[in-house]
Design an enzyme around this catalytic site. Structure first.
Site, short mmCIF file in Angstrom:
data_model
loop_
_atom_site.label_atom_id
_atom_site.label_comp_id
_atom_site.label_asym_id
_atom_site.label_seq_id
_atom_site.Cartn_x
_atom_site.Cartn_y
_atom_site.Cartn_z
N GLY A 1 0.86 -1.18 0.00
CA GLY A 1 0.00 0.00 0.00
C GLY A 1 0.89 1.22 0.00
CE LYS A 2 2.02 5.54 -4.71
NZ LYS A 2 3.14 4.73 -5.19
N GLY A 3 0.66 4.20 1.19
CA GLY A 3 0.84 4.85 2.47
C GLY A 3 1.79 4.08 3.37
CB ALA A 4 1.74 0.55 4.52
CG ASN A 5 4.67 0.20 -0.06
OD1 ASN A 5 4.70 -0.76 0.70
ND2 ASN A 5 4.26 0.11 -1.31
CB SER B 1 13.77 -0.44 -3.16
OG SER B 1 13.43 0.30 -4.31
CG ASP C 1 9.33 -6.46 -7.67
OD1 ASP C 1 8.72 -5.58 -8.30
OD2 ASP C 1 8.80 -7.17 -6.80
CG ASN D 1 4.92 7.47 -12.24
OD1 ASN D 1 4.11 8.12 -12.90
ND2 ASN D 1 4.60 6.29 -11.70
CG ASP E 1 5.18 3.96 -2.61
OD1 ASP E 1 4.74 5.06 -2.98
OD2 ASP E 1 4.57 2.89 -2.79
#
Length: 297
Positions: free
Chosen positions: A39-43, A275, A239, A182, A245
């Protein structure tokens, strides 16, 4: 320590790895499947915490097994989850296909994230205490606008990732200090196919803009200054899920620590480069000592 607040989504990423993503109507055989907290927030919360900040996560998970694991992952990475509420129903999920070139395509099912349509009790206080607020668009837009406006009231820097790309209301634009998009998002928001022209168009709406360019690096524009192009470390991508994020989380930490802009962008690019050499979103995000070792001024 730097304090970063994140208002956004938590999803369990259901990741399938394939040689080549299927076309419409096509069936292919994958080589692996994993469930990875994301999830973008959690990431962004995890990326910022691993980069050395104190992080507060604001959002929601469902009362299911995914919700338990999402909360545990955030806490294990050092993020505070006191304002991550648990609601009835399923947690959010993201269905991701990753090909052998490291590219990905994603379908997001909001689940519990859809209930985050306003600031709950205590949320504004957390935002007010932060050095920066990170926002994305995987929760209802009303909450994103409320969060940005709360940050503006308290003089907190807002950093917006416009994903999934969609038209941005004037209230959100007025309360955003830095937009990090992006190439696809920048083009979608402006209709300009050239990244420089897209960034320039965005700069008319927001004081600072970063357009990430994948393996090429990133482009930074701020009003009254010359454009800045910062290259990315050259690495072999495994990956790319979560790389953007990772970049945002690390950049927010670097800027809050008052690193010069070029240095902050290079530092964030080093984190993102680490990452993409690993599988998964949150699982791939580097810790501060790794970023420092990768970073070169």
């Amino acid at each position: 320590m730097t304090h970063i607040a994140v208002l956004g989504s938590t999803n369990m990423d259901l990741v399938t790895y394939v040689a080549q993503a299927p076309q419409r109507g096509e069936t292919v055989t994958g080589r692996d499947f994993r469930t990875i907290p994301g999830g973008k927030g959690a990431n962004q919360a995890i990326a910022a915490a691993r980069a050395g900040a104190t992080v507060s996560m604001i959002g929601a998970v469902g009362n299911d097994a995914f919700g338990v694991r999402l909360r545990d992952t955030l806490e294990h990475s050092g993020a505070d989850t006191d304002f991550l509420r648990t609601v009835e129903g399923p947690s959010g999920t993201a269905h991701i296909v990753v090909d052998d070139e490291g590219g990905n395509s994603i379908v997001v099912i909001p689940g519990a994230n859809g209930t985050v349509d306003h600031l709950a009790a205590g949320d504004e206080g957390v935002i007010a205490s932060a050095d920066a607020l990170l926002l994305q668009l995987e929760i209802p837009l009303a909450a994103v606008v409320s969060g940005a406006e709360a940050a503006r009231r308290h003089g907190v820097r807002t950093v917006l990732t416009p994903s999934p790309a969609q038209p941005l209301p004037p209230d959100l634009l007025e309360a955003t200090d830095l937009l990090v998009a992006n190439e696809f998002e920048a083009i979608t928001l402006t209709g300009r196919t050239d990244p420089r022209k897209a960034a320039a168009a965005l700069l008319e709406l927001i004081p600072e803009v970063v357009v990430t360019l994948g393996a090429t690096g990133c482009l930074y524009l701020a009003r009254g200054t010359e454009p800045l192009v910062v290259p990315a470390p050259q690495v072999e991508a495994v990956d790319s899920t979560g790389a953007g994020d990772t970049f945002v989380g690390a950049l927010a930490v670097a800027l809050a620590e008052e690193k010069p802009v070029r240095e902050a962008l290079s530092w964030a690019a080093a984190a993102a480069a680490l990452s993409v050499q690993r599988e998964g979103a949150s699982a791939s995000m580097p810790y501060r000592p790794e970023i420092e070792a990768q970073y070169t001024a």
